[in-house]
Scaffold this motif. Sequence first.
Motif, PDB file in Angstrom:
ATOM      1  N   SER A 201       0.832  -1.203   0.000  1.00  0.00           N
ATOM      2  CA  SER A 201       0.000   0.000   0.000  1.00  0.00           C
ATOM      3  C   SER A 201       0.865   1.250   0.000  1.00  0.00           C
ATOM      4  CB  SER A 201      -0.913   0.004   1.231  1.00  0.00           C
ATOM      5  OG  SER A 201      -1.786  -1.092   1.225  1.00  0.00           O
ATOM      6  N   GLY A 202       0.374   2.287  -0.680  1.00  0.00           N
ATOM      7  CA  GLY A 202       1.110   3.536  -0.793  1.00  0.00           C
ATOM      8  C   GLY A 202       1.917   3.637  -2.068  1.00  0.00           C
ATOM      9  N   TYR A 203       2.028   2.542  -2.822  1.00  0.00           N
ATOM     10  CA  TYR A 203       2.659   2.530  -4.136  1.00  0.00           C
ATOM     11  C   TYR A 203       1.586   2.260  -5.181  1.00  0.00           C
ATOM     12  CZ  TYR A 203       7.245   2.259  -1.870  1.00  0.00           C
ATOM     13  OH  TYR A 203       8.357   2.522  -1.112  1.00  0.00           O
ATOM     14  N   GLU A 204       1.783   2.806  -6.372  1.00  0.00           N
ATOM     15  CA  GLU A 204       0.860   2.544  -7.465  1.00  0.00           C
ATOM     16  C   GLU A 204       0.958   1.078  -7.901  1.00  0.00           C
ATOM     17  OE1 GLU A 204      -1.375   4.557  -8.781  1.00  0.00           O
ATOM     18  OE2 GLU A 204      -0.812   6.189  -7.418  1.00  0.00           O
ATOM     19  N   PRO A 205      -0.120   0.477  -8.409  1.00  0.00           N
ATOM     20  CA  PRO A 205      -0.038  -0.892  -8.914  1.00  0.00           C
ATOM     21  C   PRO A 205       1.071  -1.040  -9.961  1.00  0.00           C
ATOM     22  CG  PRO A 205      -2.318  -0.189  -8.783  1.00  0.00           C
ATOM     23  CD  PRO A 205      -1.494   1.025  -8.495  1.00  0.00           C
ATOM     24  N   GLY A 206       1.983  -1.988  -9.738  1.00  0.00           N
ATOM     25  CA  GLY A 206       3.074  -2.229 -10.671  1.00  0.00           C
ATOM     26  C   GLY A 206       4.229  -1.269 -10.549  1.00  0.00           C
ATOM     27  N   GLN A 207       4.218  -0.390  -9.549  1.00  0.00           N
ATOM     28  CA  GLN A 207       5.291   0.605  -9.431  1.00  0.00           C
ATOM     29  C   GLN A 207       6.633  -0.027  -9.099  1.00  0.00           C
ATOM     30  OE1 GLN A 207       4.204   3.938  -7.007  1.00  0.00           O
ATOM     31  NE2 GLN A 207       6.228   4.868  -7.052  1.00  0.00           N
ATOM     32  N   VAL A 208       6.626  -1.141  -8.371  1.00  0.00           N
ATOM     33  CA  VAL A 208       7.856  -1.866  -8.031  1.00  0.00           C
ATOM     34  C   VAL A 208       7.832  -3.173  -8.813  1.00  0.00           C
ATOM     35  CG1 VAL A 208       9.291  -2.740  -6.167  1.00  0.00           C
ATOM     36  CG2 VAL A 208       7.714  -0.851  -5.731  1.00  0.00           C
ATOM     37  N   GLN A 209       8.785  -3.389  -9.711  1.00  0.00           N
ATOM     38  CA  GLN A 209       8.755  -4.575 -10.572  1.00  0.00           C
ATOM     39  C   GLN A 209      10.138  -5.184 -10.719  1.00  0.00           C
ATOM     40  OE1 GLN A 209       9.953  -5.070 -13.947  1.00  0.00           O
ATOM     41  NE2 GLN A 209      11.068  -3.127 -13.955  1.00  0.00           N
ATOM     42  N   GLY A 210      10.154  -6.493 -11.027  1.00  0.00           N
ATOM     43  CA  GLY A 210      11.420  -7.205 -11.191  1.00  0.00           C
ATOM     44  C   GLY A 210      11.183  -8.695 -11.328  1.00  0.00           C
ATOM     45  N   ASN A 211      12.226  -9.482 -11.063  1.00  0.00           N
ATOM     46  CA  ASN A 211      12.177 -10.929 -11.276  1.00  0.00           C
ATOM     47  C   ASN A 211      12.182 -11.735  -9.986  1.00  0.00           C
ATOM     48  OD1 ASN A 211      12.469 -10.137 -13.944  1.00  0.00           O
ATOM     49  ND2 ASN A 211      14.670 -10.514 -13.972  1.00  0.00           N
ATOM     50  N   TYR A 212      12.507 -11.093  -8.859  1.00  0.00           N
ATOM     51  CA  TYR A 212      12.605 -11.789  -7.575  1.00  0.00           C
ATOM     52  C   TYR A 212      11.790 -11.004  -6.550  1.00  0.00           C
ATOM     53  CZ  TYR A 212      16.420 -14.147  -9.920  1.00  0.00           C
ATOM     54  OH  TYR A 212      17.166 -14.867 -10.814  1.00  0.00           O
ATOM     55  N   LEU A 213      10.760 -11.637  -6.000  1.00  0.00           N
ATOM     56  CA  LEU A 213       9.792 -10.937  -5.154  1.00  0.00           C
ATOM     57  C   LEU A 213       9.743 -11.566  -3.770  1.00  0.00           C
ATOM     58  CD1 LEU A 213       6.225  -9.802  -6.089  1.00  0.00           C
ATOM     59  CD2 LEU A 213       6.526 -11.331  -4.135  1.00  0.00           C
ATOM     60  N   ALA A 214       9.648 -10.707  -2.760  1.00  0.00           N
ATOM     61  CA  ALA A 214       9.371 -11.129  -1.389  1.00  0.00           C
ATOM     62  C   ALA A 214       8.369 -10.153  -0.801  1.00  0.00           C
ATOM     63  CB  ALA A 214      10.655 -11.147  -0.555  1.00  0.00           C
ATOM     64  N   PHE A 215       7.329 -10.680  -0.140  1.00  0.00           N
ATOM     65  CA  PHE A 215       6.263  -9.817   0.369  1.00  0.00           C
ATOM     66  C   PHE A 215       5.603 -10.466   1.571  1.00  0.00           C
ATOM     67  CE2 PHE A 215       1.713  -8.614   0.367  1.00  0.00           C
ATOM     68  CZ  PHE A 215       1.864  -7.252   0.603  1.00  0.00           C
ATOM     69  N   GLY A 216       5.268  -9.640   2.565  1.00  0.00           N
ATOM     70  CA  GLY A 216       4.537 -10.113   3.731  1.00  0.00           C
ATOM     71  C   GLY A 216       3.527  -9.075   4.178  1.00  0.00           C
ATOM     72  N   ARG A 217       2.394  -9.533   4.723  1.00  0.00           N
ATOM     73  CA  ARG A 217       1.331  -8.630   5.175  1.00  0.00           C
ATOM     74  C   ARG A 217       0.712  -9.168   6.464  1.00  0.00           C
ATOM     75  NH1 ARG A 217      -2.085  -8.801   0.907  1.00  0.00           N
ATOM     76  NH2 ARG A 217      -3.273 -10.515   1.802  1.00  0.00           N
ATOM     77  N   LEU A 218       0.623  -8.307   7.472  1.00  0.00           N
ATOM     78  CA  LEU A 218      -0.058  -8.625   8.722  1.00  0.00           C
ATOM     79  C   LEU A 218      -1.302  -7.757   8.808  1.00  0.00           C
ATOM     80  CD1 LEU A 218      -0.154 -10.037  11.500  1.00  0.00           C
ATOM     81  CD2 LEU A 218       1.198  -8.113  12.389  1.00  0.00           C
ATOM     82  N   SER A 219      -2.469  -8.386   8.890  1.00  0.00           N
ATOM     83  CA  SER A 219      -3.737  -7.651   8.923  1.00  0.00           C
ATOM     84  C   SER A 219      -4.511  -7.980  10.188  1.00  0.00           C
ATOM     85  CB  SER A 219      -4.609  -8.010   7.708  1.00  0.00           C
ATOM     86  OG  SER A 219      -3.968  -7.741   6.489  1.00  0.00           O
ATOM     87  N   TYR A 220      -5.216  -6.988  10.664  1.00  0.00           N
ATOM     88  CA  TYR A 220      -6.170  -7.181  11.761  1.00  0.00           C
ATOM     89  C   TYR A 220      -7.510  -6.609  11.309  1.00  0.00           C
ATOM     90  CZ  TYR A 220      -9.002  -5.987  15.795  1.00  0.00           C
ATOM     91  OH  TYR A 220     -10.053  -5.841  16.653  1.00  0.00           O
ATOM     92  N   TYR A 221      -8.605  -7.335  11.559  1.00  0.00           N
ATOM     93  CA  TYR A 221      -9.919  -6.784  11.265  1.00  0.00           C
ATOM     94  C   TYR A 221     -10.933  -7.281  12.300  1.00  0.00           C
ATOM     95  CZ  TYR A 221      -9.534 -10.987   8.252  1.00  0.00           C
ATOM     96  OH  TYR A 221      -9.261 -12.229   7.742  1.00  0.00           O
ATOM     97  N   TYR A 222     -11.883  -6.376  12.566  1.00  0.00           N
ATOM     98  CA  TYR A 222     -12.926  -6.632  13.561  1.00  0.00           C
ATOM     99  C   TYR A 222     -14.261  -6.752  12.835  1.00  0.00           C
ATOM    100  CZ  TYR A 222     -16.177  -5.797  17.428  1.00  0.00           C
ATOM    101  OH  TYR A 222     -17.198  -5.898  18.335  1.00  0.00           O
ATOM    102  N   ARG A 223     -14.980  -7.825  13.096  1.00  0.00           N
ATOM    103  CA  ARG A 223     -16.256  -8.041  12.425  1.00  0.00           C
ATOM    104  C   ARG A 223     -17.356  -7.279  13.149  1.00  0.00           C
ATOM    105  NH1 ARG A 223     -19.323 -13.799  11.067  1.00  0.00           N
ATOM    106  NH2 ARG A 223     -21.028 -12.880   9.870  1.00  0.00           N
ATOM    107  N   LEU A 224     -18.003  -6.378  12.414  1.00  0.00           N
ATOM    108  CA  LEU A 224     -19.117  -5.618  12.952  1.00  0.00           C
ATOM    109  C   LEU A 224     -20.401  -6.424  12.823  1.00  0.00           C
ATOM    110  CD1 LEU A 224     -18.140  -2.236  11.267  1.00  0.00           C
ATOM    111  CD2 LEU A 224     -17.571  -2.982  13.582  1.00  0.00           C
ATOM    112  N   ALA A 225     -21.488  -5.911  13.326  1.00  0.00           N
ATOM    113  CA  ALA A 225     -22.753  -6.625  13.234  1.00  0.00           C
ATOM    114  C   ALA A 225     -23.091  -6.887  11.773  1.00  0.00           C
ATOM    115  CB  ALA A 225     -23.865  -5.805  13.887  1.00  0.00           C
TER     116      ALA A 225
END
Length: 294
Positions: A201-225
């Motif tokens: 997030s914060g980068y345009e789609p495809g703004q960072v490109q290449g042949n070797y990728l590493a990525f991690g995401r930690l998300s928290y979400y609360y379920r409302l009614a």
Amino acid sequence: RNVVQIGSEPAWFTEWYQPLGWTTALGSDWFLAPSAQIVRSERVTYVDPEGPESGRLRRTVARLGLDLGQPWGEFGELRLGLYAQRLRDKPLLVREGVRFDPDATDRLESGLRLRAVIDQLDYVAFPQAGYRLVGEVAGGRLRSRLERDDDEFVRIEASGELASTWAGAHTVNLYASTRLAGGAAATGLGLYTLGGFQNLSGYEPGQVQGNYLAFGRLSYYYRLAPPALTRGFFAGASLEAGNVWSRRREASLDALRYGGSVFLGADTGLGPLYVGVVYAPRGDTGLYLFLGRP
């Protein structure tokens, strides 16, 4: 099965699933699956990830495949298949002074792939329990208009997702992926990209490109009614880290890029819907209205 995708990346996928009757149970019977796919997208290229735009191109990927596979009941499946794929990049706009060689981005890839999927998530969107693992190894021959002879390539891709919920409404979701293209992307633009909502997030789609990728995401979400017509509303946030490198020797944890988001979401009949704010220290701050899986 046919899948039609509209929006910023129109696509069509078709597959014929044919059980072979080698066992008495459909849940473990071997199958053949011929398939075809075509995807078209417009991509912006950059002088460097923090630099100005260098051009715009249209990428078209066409693929034919034939898999021999076995389902593992409700656990997942294993596939071994042959495929041929053509990737073409057509320049639409090139910045003055930037050299773009279309011969370097027209390549034909053919080979063999082994793919395994283990899927125990309870929901596709906003999962609250379970895990999902996907791994694929592909190898074969690569030919481009720039080269007269074929080159060999090996590509490895893997991803994993884990979701856990407590008190019925609080969920933590951990996602990680790595992709190694090797010789399969030695010419032209890289095969892999990062950027966009919850994909650095914060980068345009495809703004960072290449042949070797590493990525991690930690998300928290609360379920409302849960309201009518949806499985539920969710409020949450994500922290993301990753990068894409052109060459393997350039990969380093010190070169990771970071981003994050705060969002409201809903699991609707058309797919997950998000309204969120994104930010990256080396990127931008933005507002997203997003329909579909990040």
